[in-house]
Design a protein around this motif. Sequence first.
Motif, mmCIF file in Angstrom:
data_model
loop_
_atom_site.group_PDB
_atom_site.id
_atom_site.type_symbol
_atom_site.label_atom_id
_atom_site.label_comp_id
_atom_site.label_asym_id
_atom_site.label_seq_id
_atom_site.Cartn_x
_atom_site.Cartn_y
_atom_site.Cartn_z
ATOM 1 N N ALA A 64 33.834 32.407 37.450
ATOM 2 C CA ALA A 64 35.202 32.091 37.879
ATOM 3 C C ALA A 64 36.016 33.368 38.043
ATOM 4 N N GLU A 65 35.863 34.284 37.080
ATOM 5 C CA GLU A 65 36.639 35.529 37.130
ATOM 6 C C GLU A 65 36.202 36.392 38.307
ATOM 7 N N LEU A 66 34.899 36.411 38.596
ATOM 8 C CA LEU A 66 34.391 37.189 39.733
ATOM 9 C C LEU A 66 35.005 36.700 41.039
ATOM 10 N N GLN A 67 35.202 35.398 41.153
ATOM 11 C CA GLN A 67 35.832 34.855 42.360
ATOM 12 C C GLN A 67 37.260 35.374 42.499
ATOM 13 N N LYS A 68 37.994 35.407 41.353
ATOM 14 C CA LYS A 68 39.368 35.924 41.375
ATOM 15 C C LYS A 68 39.384 37.403 41.740
ATOM 16 N N LEU A 69 38.469 38.170 41.134
ATOM 17 C CA LEU A 69 38.414 39.616 41.404
ATOM 18 C C LEU A 69 38.085 39.884 42.867
ATOM 19 N N ALA A 70 37.198 39.055 43.435
ATOM 20 C CA ALA A 70 36.823 39.216 44.842
ATOM 21 C C ALA A 70 38.018 38.909 45.742
ATOM 22 N N THR A 71 38.764 37.858 45.393
ATOM 23 C CA THR A 71 39.975 37.502 46.146
ATOM 24 C C THR A 71 40.996 38.637 46.086
ATOM 25 N N GLY A 72 41.092 39.263 44.922
ATOM 26 C CA GLY A 72 42.032 40.368 44.745
ATOM 27 C C GLY A 72 41.539 41.685 45.343
ATOM 28 N N GLY A 73 40.315 41.708 45.828
ATOM 29 C CA GLY A 73 39.787 42.915 46.468
ATOM 30 C C GLY A 73 39.283 43.972 45.498
ATOM 31 N N LEU A 74 39.133 43.626 44.214
ATOM 32 C CA LEU A 74 38.691 44.610 43.225
ATOM 33 C C LEU A 74 37.167 44.703 43.164
ATOM 34 N N VAL A 75 36.498 43.619 43.589
ATOM 35 C CA VAL A 75 35.039 43.667 43.714
ATOM 36 C C VAL A 75 34.646 43.091 45.080
ATOM 37 N N ALA A 76 33.436 43.421 45.523
ATOM 38 C CA ALA A 76 32.884 42.851 46.753
ATOM 39 C C ALA A 76 31.459 42.438 46.455
ATOM 40 N N PHE A 77 30.883 41.590 47.309
ATOM 41 C CA PHE A 77 29.504 41.193 47.040
ATOM 42 C C PHE A 77 28.699 41.015 48.323
ATOM 43 N N ASP A 78 27.395 41.165 48.177
ATOM 44 C CA ASP A 78 26.446 40.789 49.227
ATOM 45 C C ASP A 78 25.717 39.551 48.769
ATOM 46 N N ALA A 79 25.695 38.525 49.607
ATOM 47 C CA ALA A 79 24.898 37.335 49.306
ATOM 48 C C ALA A 79 23.476 37.591 49.756
ATOM 49 N N ARG A 80 22.553 37.372 48.823
ATOM 50 C CA ARG A 80 21.143 37.570 49.182
ATOM 51 C C ARG A 80 20.369 36.328 48.774
ATOM 52 N N MET B 32 48.100 41.843 35.770
ATOM 53 C CA MET B 32 47.784 40.582 36.454
ATOM 54 C C MET B 32 46.317 40.230 36.202
ATOM 55 N N THR B 33 45.445 41.245 36.345
ATOM 56 C CA THR B 33 44.037 41.030 35.999
ATOM 57 C C THR B 33 43.930 40.838 34.491
ATOM 58 N N SER B 34 43.117 39.859 34.076
ATOM 59 C CA SER B 34 42.947 39.603 32.641
ATOM 60 C C SER B 34 42.024 40.646 32.032
ATOM 61 N N THR B 35 41.994 40.682 30.709
ATOM 62 C CA THR B 35 41.121 41.635 30.024
ATOM 63 C C THR B 35 39.665 41.377 30.394
ATOM 64 N N LEU B 36 39.307 40.098 30.527
ATOM 65 C CA LEU B 36 37.946 39.772 30.959
ATOM 66 C C LEU B 36 37.645 40.409 32.311
ATOM 67 N N GLY B 37 38.641 40.383 33.202
ATOM 68 C CA GLY B 37 38.479 41.011 34.508
ATOM 69 C C GLY B 37 38.116 42.485 34.375
ATOM 70 N N TYR B 38 38.809 43.196 33.508
ATOM 71 C CA TYR B 38 38.517 44.618 33.306
ATOM 72 C C TYR B 38 37.147 44.815 32.660
ATOM 73 N N ALA B 39 36.761 43.884 31.780
ATOM 74 C CA ALA B 39 35.434 43.967 31.167
ATOM 75 C C ALA B 39 34.358 43.900 32.245
ATOM 76 N N ILE B 40 34.566 43.018 33.206
ATOM 77 C CA ILE B 40 33.612 42.885 34.310
ATOM 78 C C ILE B 40 33.605 44.146 35.174
ATOM 79 N N LEU B 41 34.810 44.664 35.470
ATOM 80 C CA LEU B 41 34.889 45.906 36.242
ATOM 81 C C LEU B 41 34.173 47.045 35.508
ATOM 82 N N ALA B 42 34.320 47.076 34.185
ATOM 83 C CA ALA B 42 33.685 48.135 33.386
ATOM 84 C C ALA B 42 32.162 48.069 33.490
#
Lengths: 180, 180
Positions: free
Chosen positions: B44-60, B1-11
């Motif tokens: 755009a991909e980071l937003q999808k990953l965050a929605t999917g719970g694979l990444v999280a972020f702190d706004a600073r 479901m996650t695209s290859t770009l998504g995994y690149a970002i996770l990497a």
Amino acid sequence: MTSTLGYAILAVLARGERTGYEIAAAMRRPVSYFWTARHSQIHAELQKLATGGLVAFDARHGPGPQDKKVYRLTAEGGDALRVWVTEPPRERPERDELVLKTYASWLADPGLVRRLFAEQLRVHEERLAEYEREEELFEGPPDPGDPRFGNYATLRCGLGYERHRAEWCRWMVAQLSASL
Amino acid sequence: MTSTLGYAILAVLARGERTGYEIAAAMRRPVSYFWTARHSQIHAELQKLATGGLVAFDARHGPGPQDKKVYRLTAEGGDALRVWVTEPPRERPERDELVLKTYASWLADPGLVRRLFAEQLRVHEERLAEYEREEELFEGPPDPGDPRFGNYATLRCGLGYERHRAEWCRWMVAQLSASL
DNA sequence: GCGATCATGTAAGAGGTTACATGATTGT
DNA sequence: ACAATCATGTAACCTCTTACATGATCGC
């Protein structure tokens, strides 16, 4: 204005007239090693090329509900292709899923990573053997003015690529074996 | 479901927390050699990953109208990445504009074709020299469990690739020189 | 003050894949 | 009879690029 796919089609038609179906077959690996596209994309692109006057076709009675269309290069199409050939290629970004997995491989179980690369090595060795068989059909490199030079030179690129890949996979397997 | 770009970002995030801007910089050649994407695609991909719970972020608080977001891998993101790494890669079709030009090179003026390949040879030799300089920064291959193993192994792939390309270009130049 | 760098986003469009739709001919 | 091959097309969707939009901070 013409897309790279358009030039790929022109390059095939420069060898002789073809139907869209035959172009799709010519562009499918492992028969040829230069570009790929699905028939849906090819038919759409042929319509654009025909509108632009770079190709022409004769409709002939054929199988299926529609007539079959035998396409050929026009004089303009040939000119456009010849000009394009010697222009420097646009840089395409590298996107290689195996290289990306390699970049993240330190996270995973080394045994599983080794299995992945052993599998890939097998694929590249098989492809290499196939290309070597194909190379034997040539009696040395054809003259650069011969259409067969195009086939030989691309095959040669494929041979070099598969050798490089196989060697890299072998190195990876060795690295992972040493650490187990 | 996650695209290859998504995994690149996770990497990339597996190496430490980063802003979208920093991820884009890490994925830009020649700094790294594994995948590329523009910042527009990464955000755009980071937003999808965050929605999917694979990444999280702190706004600073950061420069610009919006806050900056420092992303990190979640436990689920790490698991997903580890599983994906050892799965066999999807076969991507080869699409190489220079190989396509080669296929049609028999139509063009051999002098111009030779110039094209001489130019490409120069590019590959330069890149090779750059990679060789980068390789010297390592003292041999790191351990496969070390994050730096990922960098070294992808660099090694790049080195092999540039050598193969340069050799092929040299062969092309020689073929075309012989026929002139 | 000025330009480079840091920083995030949206929108339009090109390029490519997958699935849907149709059906004749040829070989077994 | 059945399957493979030949043959053309459309539609929805995904991926990626290019262009637009905004603006603070830091070094010179």
